[in-house]
Motif scaffolding. Structure first.
Motif, PDB file in Angstrom:
ATOM      1  N   ALA A 197       0.832  -1.209   0.000  1.00  0.00           N
ATOM      2  CA  ALA A 197       0.000   0.000   0.000  1.00  0.00           C
ATOM      3  C   ALA A 197       0.863   1.255   0.000  1.00  0.00           C
ATOM      4  CB  ALA A 197      -0.925  -0.011   1.205  1.00  0.00           C
ATOM      5  N   SER A 198       1.949   1.232   0.762  1.00  0.00           N
ATOM      6  CA  SER A 198       2.850   2.382   0.805  1.00  0.00           C
ATOM      7  C   SER A 198       4.084   2.048   1.619  1.00  0.00           C
ATOM      8  CB  SER A 198       2.147   3.599   1.426  1.00  0.00           C
ATOM      9  OG  SER A 198       2.984   4.732   1.393  1.00  0.00           O
ATOM     10  N   HIS A 199       5.234   2.450   1.110  1.00  0.00           N
ATOM     11  CA  HIS A 199       6.497   2.216   1.800  1.00  0.00           C
ATOM     12  C   HIS A 199       7.505   3.281   1.394  1.00  0.00           C
ATOM     13  CE1 HIS A 199       6.555  -0.179  -1.982  1.00  0.00           C
ATOM     14  NE2 HIS A 199       7.735   0.399  -2.108  1.00  0.00           N
ATOM     15  N   ILE A 200       8.627   3.326   2.079  1.00  0.00           N
ATOM     16  CA  ILE A 200       9.690   4.249   1.697  1.00  0.00           C
ATOM     17  C   ILE A 200      10.219   3.844   0.324  1.00  0.00           C
ATOM     18  CG2 ILE A 200      12.019   5.052   2.280  1.00  0.00           C
ATOM     19  CD1 ILE A 200      11.330   4.618   5.219  1.00  0.00           C
ATOM     20  N   LYS A 201      10.419   4.819  -0.531  1.00  0.00           N
ATOM     21  CA  LYS A 201      10.930   4.525  -1.868  1.00  0.00           C
ATOM     22  C   LYS A 201      12.238   3.743  -1.795  1.00  0.00           C
ATOM     23  CE  LYS A 201       8.937   8.108  -4.834  1.00  0.00           C
ATOM     24  NZ  LYS A 201       9.224   9.261  -5.727  1.00  0.00           N
ATOM     25  N   GLY A 202      12.273   2.639  -2.534  1.00  0.00           N
ATOM     26  CA  GLY A 202      13.470   1.823  -2.574  1.00  0.00           C
ATOM     27  C   GLY A 202      13.530   0.742  -1.515  1.00  0.00           C
ATOM     28  N   ALA A 203      12.596   0.767  -0.549  1.00  0.00           N
ATOM     29  CA  ALA A 203      12.621  -0.235   0.523  1.00  0.00           C
ATOM     30  C   ALA A 203      12.145  -1.585   0.000  1.00  0.00           C
ATOM     31  CB  ALA A 203      11.736   0.210   1.686  1.00  0.00           C
ATOM     32  N   ILE A 204      12.708  -2.650   0.550  1.00  0.00           N
ATOM     33  CA  ILE A 204      12.284  -3.999   0.226  1.00  0.00           C
ATOM     34  C   ILE A 204      11.586  -4.596   1.435  1.00  0.00           C
ATOM     35  CG2 ILE A 204      14.039  -4.438  -1.537  1.00  0.00           C
ATOM     36  CD1 ILE A 204      15.740  -5.778   0.551  1.00  0.00           C
ATOM     37  N   ASN A 205      10.714  -5.543   1.178  1.00  0.00           N
ATOM     38  CA  ASN A 205       9.893  -6.138   2.228  1.00  0.00           C
ATOM     39  C   ASN A 205      10.520  -7.426   2.748  1.00  0.00           C
ATOM     40  OD1 ASN A 205       6.627  -7.628   2.493  1.00  0.00           O
ATOM     41  ND2 ASN A 205       7.553  -6.189   3.882  1.00  0.00           N
ATOM     42  N   SER A 206      10.442  -7.626   4.056  1.00  0.00           N
ATOM     43  CA  SER A 206      10.967  -8.853   4.655  1.00  0.00           C
ATOM     44  C   SER A 206       9.939  -9.444   5.611  1.00  0.00           C
ATOM     45  CB  SER A 206      12.260  -8.578   5.424  1.00  0.00           C
ATOM     46  OG  SER A 206      12.687  -9.726   6.127  1.00  0.00           O
ATOM     47  N   ASN A 207       9.674 -10.716   5.458  1.00  0.00           N
ATOM     48  CA  ASN A 207       8.840 -11.460   6.398  1.00  0.00           C
ATOM     49  C   ASN A 207       9.775 -12.084   7.431  1.00  0.00           C
ATOM     50  OD1 ASN A 207       7.191 -13.184   7.813  1.00  0.00           O
ATOM     51  ND2 ASN A 207       6.513 -14.360   6.037  1.00  0.00           N
ATOM     52  N   VAL A 208       9.822 -11.500   8.615  1.00  0.00           N
ATOM     53  CA  VAL A 208      10.803 -11.952   9.601  1.00  0.00           C
ATOM     54  C   VAL A 208      10.518 -13.352  10.118  1.00  0.00           C
ATOM     55  CG1 VAL A 208      11.328  -9.595  10.316  1.00  0.00           C
ATOM     56  CG2 VAL A 208       9.588 -10.889  11.552  1.00  0.00           C
ATOM     57  N   ASN A 209       9.313 -13.839   9.906  1.00  0.00           N
ATOM     58  CA  ASN A 209       9.004 -15.204  10.345  1.00  0.00           C
ATOM     59  C   ASN A 209       9.851 -16.242   9.614  1.00  0.00           C
ATOM     60  OD1 ASN A 209       6.996 -14.663  12.327  1.00  0.00           O
ATOM     61  ND2 ASN A 209       5.525 -14.226  10.696  1.00  0.00           N
ATOM     62  N   LYS A 210      10.433 -15.851   8.482  1.00  0.00           N
ATOM     63  CA  LYS A 210      11.303 -16.770   7.759  1.00  0.00           C
ATOM     64  C   LYS A 210      12.566 -17.091   8.558  1.00  0.00           C
ATOM     65  CE  LYS A 210       9.864 -15.537   3.054  1.00  0.00           C
ATOM     66  NZ  LYS A 210      10.330 -15.017   1.733  1.00  0.00           N
ATOM     67  N   PHE A 211      12.879 -16.252   9.528  1.00  0.00           N
ATOM     68  CA  PHE A 211      14.068 -16.485  10.336  1.00  0.00           C
ATOM     69  C   PHE A 211      13.773 -17.366  11.549  1.00  0.00           C
ATOM     70  CE2 PHE A 211      14.822 -12.515   8.063  1.00  0.00           C
ATOM     71  CZ  PHE A 211      16.040 -12.798   7.474  1.00  0.00           C
ATOM     72  N   ILE A 212      12.500 -17.707  11.739  1.00  0.00           N
ATOM     73  CA  ILE A 212      12.085 -18.603  12.812  1.00  0.00           C
ATOM     74  C   ILE A 212      11.930 -20.004  12.253  1.00  0.00           C
ATOM     75  CG2 ILE A 212      10.219 -19.186  14.418  1.00  0.00           C
ATOM     76  CD1 ILE A 212      11.669 -16.822  15.402  1.00  0.00           C
ATOM     77  N   ASN A 213      12.433 -20.990  12.948  1.00  0.00           N
ATOM     78  CA  ASN A 213      12.260 -22.390  12.552  1.00  0.00           C
ATOM     79  C   ASN A 213      10.777 -22.743  12.622  1.00  0.00           C
ATOM     80  OD1 ASN A 213      12.180 -25.177  12.343  1.00  0.00           O
ATOM     81  ND2 ASN A 213      14.025 -25.504  13.541  1.00  0.00           N
ATOM     82  N   GLN A 214      10.195 -23.123  11.493  1.00  0.00           N
ATOM     83  CA  GLN A 214       8.763 -23.368  11.412  1.00  0.00           C
ATOM     84  C   GLN A 214       8.363 -24.797  11.763  1.00  0.00           C
ATOM     85  OE1 GLN A 214       6.637 -20.806  10.949  1.00  0.00           O
ATOM     86  NE2 GLN A 214       8.493 -19.545  10.945  1.00  0.00           N
ATOM     87  N   ASP A 215       9.305 -25.592  12.218  1.00  0.00           N
ATOM     88  CA  ASP A 215       8.990 -26.949  12.654  1.00  0.00           C
ATOM     89  C   ASP A 215       7.993 -26.887  13.819  1.00  0.00           C
ATOM     90  OD1 ASP A 215       8.993 -29.514  13.863  1.00  0.00           O
ATOM     91  OD2 ASP A 215      11.010 -29.917  13.109  1.00  0.00           O
ATOM     92  N   PRO A 216       6.863 -27.636  13.741  1.00  0.00           N
ATOM     93  CA  PRO A 216       5.869 -27.619  14.832  1.00  0.00           C
ATOM     94  C   PRO A 216       6.470 -27.960  16.190  1.00  0.00           C
ATOM     95  CG  PRO A 216       4.992 -28.745  12.912  1.00  0.00           C
ATOM     96  CD  PRO A 216       6.437 -28.499  12.634  1.00  0.00           C
ATOM     97  N   LYS A 217       7.577 -28.683  16.183  1.00  0.00           N
ATOM     98  CA  LYS A 217       8.231 -29.041  17.447  1.00  0.00           C
ATOM     99  C   LYS A 217       8.994 -27.866  18.049  1.00  0.00           C
ATOM    100  CE  LYS A 217       8.810 -33.904  16.136  1.00  0.00           C
ATOM    101  NZ  LYS A 217       9.793 -34.999  15.875  1.00  0.00           N
ATOM    102  N   ASN A 218       9.166 -26.804  17.271  1.00  0.00           N
ATOM    103  CA  ASN A 218       9.897 -25.631  17.756  1.00  0.00           C
ATOM    104  C   ASN A 218       8.926 -24.728  18.526  1.00  0.00           C
ATOM    105  OD1 ASN A 218      11.783 -23.573  18.161  1.00  0.00           O
ATOM    106  ND2 ASN A 218      11.361 -22.629  16.175  1.00  0.00           N
TER     107      ASN A 218
END
Length: 293
Positions: free
Chosen positions: A48-69
């Motif tokens: 919808a709107s961001h700083i020009k030139g900024a890229i988007n990051s989903n920080v959940n990608k840095f969390i281990n998504q294993d259900p046991k975690n």
């Protein structure tokens, strides 16, 4: 005595690194080729709107998504490196992280900052006041168009294991190091329960240090003098003190850690990553309720 303590710690103010950057300072950096601006908002908000030139990051990608975690521990090092490189981060990059001023977004920004620090990357900063502060000063420098994809970065993750403490390490440190609880005072004192945590109260011997108290209502950082009073006079933290930070989860703890380690310059600060998701759900570990320590 208070005045003496505050005057005697000017050293800390001098060494405080650029943990937070103002909108005007960021504007002056926009033409730098090695600049990487990262927006940690949900994709829909980013588009919808961001700083020009900024890229988007989903920080959940840095969390281990294993259900046991169940403790929200970080992902494997090779995955973290892959995700950071996909953001276009190089060894010589200058990284600026910002949120859209929501509670979740603010903690996403400090969590990504922690991931970078843990990876051995120090040339990073968080936009003080977030996206709203940027819009207030630079409304024309916003966009709803995603920038061209960046070339893959060459950052090499060098894990800084000393930044983390385990349950066993914390158990052995309860009465010998400063332990700070980054949750609200109500959760610390034990009149409110933390989400997904069975026990009510705080880890025994810990002091309350709510991360939100370090910011004003507009989510800009308090003055250095105020932060000095909180940490140096209030908590009586000295240069080489070991400090352990925890909360209900790693996200809540990450901002308190970031301010201590990156802004205040307390380089012996450590993060209890599993936090109360581990400690507070283990019924044989010491929890204190209805007491300020």
């Amino acid at each position: 005595m208070k005045l003496f303590l505050l005057l005697s710690i000017s050293f800390f103010t001098l060494i405080a690194s650029e943990a937070f950057i103002t909108p005007s300072e960021l504007k002056n950096l926009l033409e730098e080729k090695n600049l990487v601006i990262i927006d940690v908002a949900d994709t829909a908000i980013y588009k919808a709107s961001h700083i020009k030139g900024a890229i988007n990051s989903n920080v959940n990608k840095f969390i281990n998504q294993d259900p046991k975690n169940i403790y929200s521990l970080m992902n494997a090092i090779d995955i973290i490196q892959k995700e950071l490189r996909e953001l276009g981060i190089n060894e010589d990059s200058k990284v600026v992280i910002y949120s859209h001023n929501t509670d979740t977004g603010i903690l996403n920004s400090s969590y990504l900052a922690f991931i970078l620090l843990y990876s051995g990357f120090e040339n990073l900063t968080i936009l003080d006041g977030g996206y709203m502060a940027w819009v207030f000063e630079n409304e024309r420098l916003t966009s709803s168009i995603s920038p061209d994809s960046k070339d893959e970065g060459n950052i090499l993750v060098k894990p800084q294991e000393h930044l983390l403490v385990s349950l066993d390490m914390l158990q052995n440190s309860l009465s010998s190091v400063k332990i700070l609880d980054a949750r609200s005072p109500q959760m610390y004192y034990g009149v409110e329960r933390s989400n997904k945590v069975f026990s009510i109260g705080h880890i025994s011997h810990a002091s309350s240090s709510y991360y939100k108290d370090k910011f004003l209502k507009d989510t800009t950082l308090r003055t250095q003098q105020e932060l000095d009073e909180i940490y140096l006079y209030g908590h009586e933290i000295k240069k080489n003190d070991e400090v352990i930070v925890y909360a209900d989860n790693v996200f809540t703890a990450s901002m308190e850690f970031y301010i201590l380690y990156k802004h205040m310059g307390f380089r012996n600060t450590k993060l209890y990553e599993a936090s109360l998701l581990e400690w507070g759900n283990a019924l044989d570990l010491p929890i204190t309720r209805f007491k300020w320590e």
